[in-house]
Each structure stands twice: as structure tokens, then as C-alpha cells.
Scaffold this active site. Structure first.
Site, PDB file in Angstrom:
ATOM      1  N   ARG A   1       9.584 -14.733 -14.069  1.00 18.30           N
ATOM      2  CA  ARG A   1       8.581 -14.297 -15.050  1.00 18.30           C
ATOM      3  C   ARG A   1       8.303 -15.432 -16.017  1.00 18.30           C
ATOM      4  NH1 ARG A   1      10.908  -8.573 -17.377  1.00 18.30           N
ATOM      5  NH2 ARG A   1      10.731  -7.320 -15.502  1.00 18.30           N
TER       6      ARG A   1
ATOM      7  N   ARG B   1      20.309  -6.115 -15.671  1.00 15.72           N
ATOM      8  CA  ARG B   1      19.389  -7.237 -15.514  1.00 15.72           C
ATOM      9  C   ARG B   1      20.036  -8.472 -16.132  1.00 15.72           C
ATOM     10  NH1 ARG B   1      14.696  -9.592 -18.325  1.00 15.72           N
ATOM     11  NH2 ARG B   1      13.513 -10.667 -16.735  1.00 15.72           N
TER      12      ARG B   1
ATOM     13  N   CYS C   1      13.227   5.282 -16.913  1.00 13.79           N
ATOM     14  CA  CYS C   1      12.295   4.698 -15.959  1.00 13.79           C
ATOM     15  C   CYS C   1      12.941   4.533 -14.587  1.00 13.79           C
ATOM     16  CB  CYS C   1      11.819   3.343 -16.473  1.00 13.79           C
ATOM     17  SG  CYS C   1      10.522   2.654 -15.447  1.00 13.79           S
TER      18      CYS C   1
ATOM     19  N   GLU D   1       7.364 -10.160 -18.472  1.00  9.99           N
ATOM     20  CA  GLU D   1       6.298  -9.813 -17.533  1.00  9.99           C
ATOM     21  C   GLU D   1       4.918 -10.192 -18.034  1.00  9.99           C
ATOM     22  OE1 GLU D   1       6.948  -5.954 -14.765  1.00  9.99           O
ATOM     23  OE2 GLU D   1       7.407  -5.704 -16.874  1.00  9.99           O
TER      24      GLU D   1
ATOM     25  N   ARG E   1      21.938  -7.521 -19.555  1.00 11.48           N
ATOM     26  CA  ARG E   1      21.785  -6.249 -20.262  1.00 11.48           C
ATOM     27  C   ARG E   1      21.885  -5.071 -19.300  1.00 11.48           C
ATOM     28  NH1 ARG E   1      17.708  -3.350 -17.715  1.00 11.48           N
ATOM     29  NH2 ARG E   1      15.627  -4.180 -17.976  1.00 11.48           N
TER      30      ARG E   1
ATOM     31  N   ARG F   1      20.359   0.429 -25.000  1.00 12.55           N
ATOM     32  CA  ARG F   1      20.249  -0.811 -24.245  1.00 12.55           C
ATOM     33  C   ARG F   1      21.344  -1.708 -24.793  1.00 12.55           C
ATOM     34  NH1 ARG F   1      14.933  -2.175 -21.997  1.00 12.55           N
ATOM     35  NH2 ARG F   1      14.733  -0.545 -20.433  1.00 12.55           N
TER      36      ARG F   1
ATOM     37  N   THR G   1      12.486   2.569 -12.350  1.00  9.56           N
ATOM     38  CA  THR G   1      12.697   1.180 -11.910  1.00  9.56           C
ATOM     39  C   THR G   1      14.067   0.694 -12.362  1.00  9.56           C
ATOM     40  OG1 THR G   1      11.801   0.215 -13.950  1.00  9.56           O
ATOM     41  CG2 THR G   1      10.231   0.686 -12.183  1.00  9.56           C
TER      42      THR G   1
ATOM     43  N   GLU H   1      13.378   2.433 -25.564  1.00  9.81           N
ATOM     44  CA  GLU H   1      12.843   3.163 -24.413  1.00  9.81           C
ATOM     45  C   GLU H   1      13.942   4.051 -23.830  1.00  9.81           C
ATOM     46  OE1 GLU H   1      11.560   1.991 -19.907  1.00  9.81           O
ATOM     47  OE2 GLU H   1      10.664   0.806 -21.502  1.00  9.81           O
TER      48      GLU H   1
END
Length: 355
Positions: A308, A279, A270, A313, A125, A228, A272, A224
Site C-alpha cells: 500500500r 496485520r 468486519c 489503502e 496489530r 485494536r 475482512t 471500528e
């Protein structure tokens, strides 16, 4: 000018964070000097330092604690974002430059697990933001609607295996909702960290989900991030999953301009998730290696992979199934990020077979 009420909130929040035992990157890098330097700044979208830090001020247990309210924030509040980015993206320094986008030769990846013994599913993604719009905390209800309209009309132009349907969250029937939950496609309203960052206003306005007929290509709209883009399927054929994502991103990019910065790559909400924002992950069953968690972590570390639990997470591995993905998103190309995952998973499977 930043108004007095905002400055007051900033001062109070800063003092509380300073006195707390927070381990967040926000606390680590928001020194009094940086704070004083940034507290009166504003972006052209009207974002202030408060928009950046409010989630971390409210949640002292945050790992990172800051978000970008718009694409410009990465530049205007660079004194805070740069050290956080360097820390999180291990050594991506202020003087570093993220390489230009490069998906590489999409035909070099094959099937990681042709016999279907280890890899349950594969997913790649990336996140994208639409140019000219701020991120969540500064979006108006009108802008949410306008963006959803643009996204759904753009996606309705997709052809071939990407052809599908857009489901707005607003007015969604219980049946459609249940179907999307069962397929693990439906996203929920944000957690307290996102709530505190003002990322969930006007929910569910402007939010929606698109998927193709085979349910192997998904787009989340205004969860978010603005977008995505997700390609996924059962089994270990990373090559097929990657090719599908690349085709989709290239196609959508022709119709919607994305927010991008020459130094830090694609910009999202974000910090990060910058650079490639890619990812690539597998759900994988490796019972023998799992029995020796330290060994699994060691191999993963060698290839910059993150291990994970099954549901992401802070979760456990259900039935010995782990979610393993690439950790690095900045300072390398899209192709190299996915190749790290490919090589690492191949090595993990090889070791599992030998045990």
C-alpha cells in the site's frame, strides 16, 4: 419478528443493488434466494439482515459491503458471510476450520534491518471484541460507557514497559488532542462506509486511546472494533515489536474475555478481519525495487503480502516509502501470519541490495 419497515427497506435496497453495476462482494453473493432466506432472521442481540448490509446498500462502490452487527451474525447470516469470507480470504471454505491461537516461539524473529537503511518503522496489530457485547451498530450509549470503563480499568493494571495512560475522547483537551494527532495516534470518526453501517453513533462516547510511556504500545477503544491492540516502533526490529504485542494480548486476555468462534477464529466487526486478525506491517524505502513496481508486486505476491501507499489503502508512496503487510489472516496461526511478512520483507531487502 422483523418489523415491516425493516423488510420494506431491505426490499428497496436489494432492488437498487441488483440494478446497480456494483462490484461489491455483497452484490456478488446476496442472491435473491439468500436474501429471501435471511431477511426475516434476527440474532439474540436483535440484529437483522439490514444491520448487516446497510453500508453496502448505501455505498455501491464498496469493495465488500457488509459488516457483522454482533458476534452471532456470523452464524445466523452464515449463508451470506461464508461465501464472502471464502472469496476475501482466498479459499477459506465453509468446511475449513481456523487453527487454535498460537503465537509460536516469540524469540525467533530478529531485526530485519539492523543497519537501518530500509525499514522506517514496524508495526503489528490485532483486533478483539469483548464477549457479551454486540458490535457498533447495536451498542447503546450506556454500553459504550460501560465498555470504556472496563477497558480503562483493565489497562491501568498493565506493568513494566506496557504501563501508560488512557485518554478518553470525551472531554479531551485541545492540547492532548493535538499531541495525539501529531503522534499519528488519534483516530477520526468513521468514513461514509462506517457511518452507513451505524458504527459511529454517540460519537465520541466510549471511545478512547491508551499508550505506554515510550509510545510503542497503543490500544484503540471502540474505534471500528471494541479493541485494536497495536505494537510499533521506529526501525526494523520485528522481534521486539512482536514480543511486546504478545505479552500485552496475553495479559489483557486474562482480564477481559474475547469473542471467539471455533471455526473462524477471533470475531470483529468486519469480515475482512477474522481468524488471527493480525496485520504485521513495515514502512519501507526500496527506491530501486519501487522503480520496477511490477517486480515489487511479484515478490510481495509470492509471500502473500499487500503493498500500500505510505498512508495505507488508496494512497501514494510518499518519498518512495511503502506500507507492506501480510495479507492472510485466516487459516493460519498468528505466528505463521507474521512469519510470512518477516520472510517476505527479508527477501525484498535482499533484492533491493542486489539491484
Amino acid at each position: 419478528m422483523v418489523d415491516a419497515a425493516v423488510l420494506e427497506k431491505l426490499e428497496a435496497g436489494f432492488k437498487k443493488l441488483e440494478a446497480s453495476d456494483s462490484k461489491s462482494l455483497l452484490k456478488k453473493y446476496l442472491t435473491r434466494e439468500v436474501f429471501d432466506n435471511l431477511k426475516t432472521k434476527k440474532t439474540s442481540f436483535g440484529s437483522t439482515l439490514l444491520d448487516v448490509v446497510q453500508s453496502g446498500f448505501e455505498n455501491h462502490d464498496s469493495g465488500v459491503g457488509l459488516y457483522a452487527p454482533d458476534a452471532e451474525s456470523y452464524t445466523v447470516f452464515a449463508d451470506l458471510f461464508d461465501p464472502v469470507i471464502e472469496d476475501y480470504h482466498t479459499g477459506f471454505k465453509k468446511s475449513d476450520k481456523h487453527p487454535p491461537k498460537n503465537w509460536g516461539d516469540v524469540n525467533t524473529f530478529g531485526n530485519l534491518d539492523p543497519a537501518g537503511e530500509y525499514v522506517v518503522s514496524t508495526r503489528v496489530r490485532c483486533g478483539r471484541s469483548m464477549e457479551g457485547y454486540p458490535f457498533n451498530p447495536c451498542l447503546t450509549e450506556e454500553q459504550y460507557k460501560e465498555m470504556e470503563q472496563k477497558v480503562s480499568s483493565t489497562l491501568s493494571g498493565l506493568e513494566g514497559e506496557l504501563k501508560g495512560t488512557f485518554y478518553p475522547l470525551t472531554g479531551m483537551t485541545k492540547e492532548v488532542q493535538q499531541k495525539l494527532i501529531d503522534d499519528h495516534f488519534l483516530f477520526k470518526e468513521g468514513d461514509r462506509f462506517l457511518q452507513a453501517a451505524n458504527a459511529c453513533r454517540f460519537w465520541p462516547t466510549g471511545r478512547g486511546i491508551y499508550h505506554n510511556e515510550k509510545k510503542t504500545f497503543l490500544v484503540w477503544c471502540n474505534e471500528e472494533d471494541h479493541l485494536r491492540l497495536i505494537s510499533m516502533q521506529m526501525g526494523g526490529d520485528l522481534g521486539e515489536v512482536y514480543r511486546r504485542l504478545v505479552t500485552a494480548v496475553n495479559d489483557i486476555e486474562k482480564r477481559i474475555p474475547f469473542s471467539h468462534n471455533d471455526r473462524i477464529g477471533f470475531l470483529t466487526f468486519c469480515p475482512t478481519n477474522l481468524g488471527t486478525t493480525v496485520r504485521a506491517s513495515v514502512h519501507i524505502k526500496v527506491p530501486k525495487l519501487a522503480a520496477n513496481k511490477a517486480k515489487l508486486e511479484e515478490v510481495a505476491g509470492k509471500y502473500n503480502l499487500q503493498v500500500r501507499g505510505t498512508r495505507g489503502e488508496h494512497t501514494e508512496a510518499e518519498g518512495g516509502v511503502y506500507d507492506i503487510s501480510n495479507k492472510r489472516r485466516m487459516g493460519l496461526t498468528e505466528y505463521d501470519a507474521v512469519k510470512e511478512m518477516y520472510d517476505g520483507i527479508a527477501e525484498i531487502i535482499k533484492m533491493e541490495k542486489e539491484l
